[in-house]
Write an enzyme that holds these catalytic residues in place. Structure first.
Site, PDB file in Angstrom:
ATOM      1  N   ASP A 265      -2.693 -23.653   9.409  1.00  0.00           N
ATOM      2  CA  ASP A 265      -3.365 -24.824   9.060  1.00  0.00           C
ATOM      3  C   ASP A 265      -3.856 -25.391  10.501  1.00  0.00           C
ATOM      4  O   ASP A 265      -3.269 -26.409  10.758  1.00  0.00           O
ATOM      5  CB  ASP A 265      -2.738 -25.753   8.321  1.00  0.00           C
ATOM      6  CG  ASP A 265      -4.063 -27.049   7.887  1.00  0.00           C
ATOM      7  OD1 ASP A 265      -5.117 -26.560   8.169  1.00  0.00           O
ATOM      8  OD2 ASP A 265      -3.455 -27.904   7.310  1.00  0.00           O
TER       9      ASP A 265
ATOM     10  N   GLU B  81     -11.916 -21.553   9.023  1.00  0.00           N
ATOM     11  CA  GLU B  81     -13.387 -22.065   8.718  1.00  0.00           C
ATOM     12  C   GLU B  81     -13.770 -22.078   7.192  1.00  0.00           C
ATOM     13  O   GLU B  81     -12.928 -21.332   6.298  1.00  0.00           O
ATOM     14  CB  GLU B  81     -14.338 -21.398   9.526  1.00  0.00           C
ATOM     15  CG  GLU B  81     -15.931 -22.145   9.415  1.00  0.00           C
ATOM     16  CD  GLU B  81     -16.804 -21.835  10.407  1.00  0.00           C
ATOM     17  OE1 GLU B  81     -17.605 -22.466  11.039  1.00  0.00           O
ATOM     18  OE2 GLU B  81     -16.550 -20.580  11.264  1.00  0.00           O
TER      19      GLU B  81
END
Length: 463
Positions: A419, A428
């Site tokens: 993350d 994204e």
């Protein structure tokens, strides 16, 4: 005896994954699209950290594509087509989740944009607003954009039947979605879809070869699949045989690589099978899933995700799950496909090995454990009117704003995921990432509503 009964109940709940609230995940996915809105936002805007933006664009409205501030018409149209398809086919899923009104509001946003983008008089379609390269050299929220916002179009001299047909498909599917809700609006969409399809059919060519190569981030591999899908949605909307005949002529007897913004062979084949019940189209659909189900050509992660590619691995699994649920509704291997699709969605919602056994959801805001650093400009910036720059990309801290409902790119083939905001491969988000995933969520709620939910057995169930 009571202990044995309790264990039996526990095992039953674990197998069916009753802990996953698919209706909640469905509603939150819609909120993601609200966060992507460009233009003058409505008074009921639920995303309070977003404001008006792109008010001087050549075509206002629509959705920003991903974590950037560009409006790419091709993936926007592909996303809208899939979302409308799911809304039509699994309408009772949206009804059961209490999200019908929210979905009409969500779908209308890109459809309004397409109506403005297409000028049937000049036969010109705006297909992109903003320069991707220039946009990517800045890190700022859309409300503060200072870069040039060039407008790219296709017309009789600059061909783009791939994007034109996909936009026509989105409006034709949209017309069916709105037919019972707002007949006047549905008629306007259908009229625009017919003229745009005629334009696409008369001016065949790939749009990325017509506009600036540097600007075209979404380069299509061909237009036959888009032409087929557009023709099929127009046939469904009009019942005119010419469109069905066109679709058959554009149909490709080949297995699709995936269901994606570029490759829609499986969508064409499914739509043709629905209308014709031809064994030939059924065989193509089954061939596609023979490759996707275990034992086929698609790789699987240790926890059981069908892993097609590192770019948007979650997206491909979600889209394939949606196609499987559509095929099941059409009577093709319903038991097998429903179970497999539900297990793929379960993986995305937490049945994976990331972060231990803490039910890590790749859809932001679902459950207690989910990505905190999606690669998304607006969500990473502080409150409106405060300075935002690349320093906000590079900080190792949660985004100030939760991008509720967004499906991040996803893990690698070994279930590994970090993350990190600067990891734009895994972290994204994009309009097309959520589209099939959302349709699959609606399909699962539909199965629950009709008592057809399969018992699933994910390899790494969350507890």
């Amino acid at each position: 005896m009571w202990m044995l009964a309790a264990v039996a109940v526990f095992l039953s709940l674990t197998a069916s994954h009753a802990a996953h609230n698919y209706g909640d995940a469905l509603g939150k996915s819609i909120l993601f699209y609200d966060a992507q809105r460009s233009g003058k936002l409505p008074g009921n805007n639920p995303i309070k950290w977003r404001g008006d933006s792109g008010l001087h664009d050549c075509v206002t409205g629509g959705w920003y594509d991903a974590g950037d501030n560009v409006k790419f018409g091709f993936p926007m149209a592909a996303s809208t087509t899939l979302l409308a398809w799911g809304f039509i086919r699994f309408h009772d899923g949206y009804t059961s989740a209490g999200k019908v009104g929210q979905m009409y509001d969500s779908l209308k946003w890109p459809l309004d944009y397409f109506l403005k983008a297409w000028n049937p008089g000049s036969r010109k379609l705006v297909v992109q607003v903003g320069d991707g390269n220039k946009d990517h050299s800045h890190w700022s929220r859309p409300e503060d954009m200072s870069t040039d916002r060039p407008c790219y179009s296709v017309d009789s001299s600059h061909k783009g039947s791939d994007v034109a047909a996909e936009t026509a498909a989105a409006m034709a599917a949209g017309s069916l979605a709105f037919k019972a809700h707002d007949g006047g609006y549905a008629g306007k969409l259908l009229h625009a879809a017919e003229s745009l399809y005629d334009f696409a059919k008369s001016h065949r060519g790939i749009y990325s070869q017509s506009i600036s190569q540097a600007a075209a981030f979404y380069s299509s591999s061909g237009d036959k699949d888009e032409m087929c899908v557009a023709a099929m949605w127009l046939y469904k909307a009009t019942r005119q045989a010419k469109y069905l005949n066109d679709a058959k002529s554009f149909h490709e007897n080949a297995w699709g690589w995936a269901l994606s913004w570029d490759d829609k062979k499986i969508a064409c084949q499914l739509l043709l099978f629905e209308e014709t019940k031809s064994s030939a189209y059924r065989a193509e659909v089954e061939g596609f899933f023979k490759g996707w189900l275990p034992g086929g050509s698609i790789s699987y992660t240790p926890c059981g995700m069908a892993w097609r590619d590192k770019w948007g691995s979650n997206r491909y699994a979600g889209n394939a799950a949606f196609a499987a649920l559509i095929a099941a509704e059409d009577g093709i291997q319903a038991t097998t496909y429903r179970k497999w699709a539900a297990e793929q969605i379960n993986y995305l919602l937490g049945d994976n090995s990331h972060n231990g056994q803490q039910c890590y959801s790749y859809e932001i805001g679902v459950g207690s454990h989910y990505p905190k650093q999606p690669h998304h400009r607006a969500a990473s910036c502080p409150d409106l009117h405060q300075h935002c720059s690349f320093e906000h990309l590079n900080t190792n801290s949660p985004n100030p704003h939760t991008l509720v409902g967004a499906l991040v790119g996803g893990p690698d083939q070994h279930d590994s995921y970090n993350d990190k905001r600067d990891d734009y491969v895994k972290n994204e988000v994009a309009c097309d990432y959520n589209s099939g995933f959302q349709g699959a969520l609606a399909g699962i709620v539909h199965l629950q509503h009709n008592h057809h939910m399969p018992t699933t057995h994910n390899k790494c169930p969350c507890h």
